[in-house]
Enzyme design. Sequence first.
Site, mmCIF file in Angstrom:
data_model
loop_
_atom_site.group_PDB
_atom_site.id
_atom_site.type_symbol
_atom_site.label_atom_id
_atom_site.label_comp_id
_atom_site.label_asym_id
_atom_site.label_seq_id
_atom_site.Cartn_x
_atom_site.Cartn_y
_atom_site.Cartn_z
ATOM 1 N N GLY A 1 11.085 -55.074 74.005
ATOM 2 C CA GLY A 1 9.899 -54.573 74.908
ATOM 3 C C GLY A 1 8.759 -55.249 74.815
ATOM 4 O O GLY A 1 8.447 -55.919 73.896
ATOM 5 N N VAL A 2 8.221 -55.811 76.146
ATOM 6 C CA VAL A 2 7.080 -56.503 76.429
ATOM 7 C C VAL A 2 5.939 -55.934 76.647
ATOM 8 O O VAL A 2 4.594 -56.378 76.901
ATOM 9 C CB VAL A 2 7.408 -57.778 77.288
ATOM 10 N N GLY B 1 13.814 -56.290 83.563
ATOM 11 C CA GLY B 1 14.528 -55.226 83.092
ATOM 12 C C GLY B 1 13.473 -54.014 82.665
ATOM 13 O O GLY B 1 12.262 -54.251 82.977
ATOM 14 N N CYS B 2 13.757 -52.721 82.259
ATOM 15 C CA CYS B 2 12.769 -51.724 82.282
ATOM 16 C C CYS B 2 13.593 -50.962 80.993
ATOM 17 O O CYS B 2 14.530 -50.520 80.765
ATOM 18 C CB CYS B 2 12.756 -50.916 83.203
ATOM 19 N N HIS C 1 4.699 -54.952 87.680
ATOM 20 C CA HIS C 1 5.846 -53.594 87.177
ATOM 21 C C HIS C 1 5.192 -52.381 86.765
ATOM 22 O O HIS C 1 5.458 -51.467 86.719
ATOM 23 C CB HIS C 1 6.604 -54.625 86.007
ATOM 24 N N GLU C 2 4.054 -52.525 85.710
ATOM 25 C CA GLU C 2 3.567 -51.507 85.128
ATOM 26 C C GLU C 2 2.603 -50.835 86.218
ATOM 27 O O GLU C 2 2.520 -49.478 85.939
ATOM 28 C CB GLU C 2 2.634 -51.991 83.817
ATOM 29 N N HIS D 1 4.900 -48.548 87.762
ATOM 30 C CA HIS D 1 5.033 -47.331 86.872
ATOM 31 C C HIS D 1 3.877 -46.304 87.297
ATOM 32 O O HIS D 1 4.449 -44.916 87.188
ATOM 33 C CB HIS D 1 4.955 -47.605 85.526
HETATM 34 ZN ZN ZN Z 1 9.538 -50.456 83.177
#
Ligand code: ZN
Length: 178
Positions: free
Chosen positions: A46-47, A106-107, A149-150, A153
């Site tokens: 996870g990053v 990826g997520c 990406h965040e 979300h």
């Molecule tokens: Zn994600």
Amino acid sequence: MVKIVQKDDPVLRKIAKEVPIDEIGSKKIQKIIQDMQTALDSCDDGVAIAAPQIGIPLRIFMVSPKAFLKETEVLTNIEVKKLKHPVFINPKILKLSSKTAKMDEGCLSVRGIFGKVRRSEKATIEAYDETGKKFTRGASGLLAEIFQHEIEHLEGILFIDSAKELYQILNDDEGGNK
Ligand code: ZN
């Protein structure tokens, strides 16, 4: 253990709410930040993580110190836990570069699936940190990708909504999940 919710969970499709600035120092918000770190640190790959990914529809995301490492650098989980995990509360995009690139993504909430997403190469955002201080941060490459990406979300968007060339990995130990 803090559970990371998976793609069919309705919380991932909600538009997350802003955190009232005067509540950032509260026990409730500080506990959420702590839980986000616990969840993120529990994933070797996870990053970054957004609050909806632990079931909390608030506008907060966190980046792992792993996102700032050089490719050759490796840290143990104990070392990672001790390093600062930058927190972004009520983030807003100020600027996105018109130059884009296809990035592999990826997520943590879409386990085992990867794909390519077209993202701006550079991004500047404004946010509040965990002490309630407002700041601006510019980024390129991986960090710029993470910002985009965040923030998606927080808008109820998952990378698979726009990703191309999706593929599945059954033994999911590839790095770079967000
Ligand atoms: Zn994600």
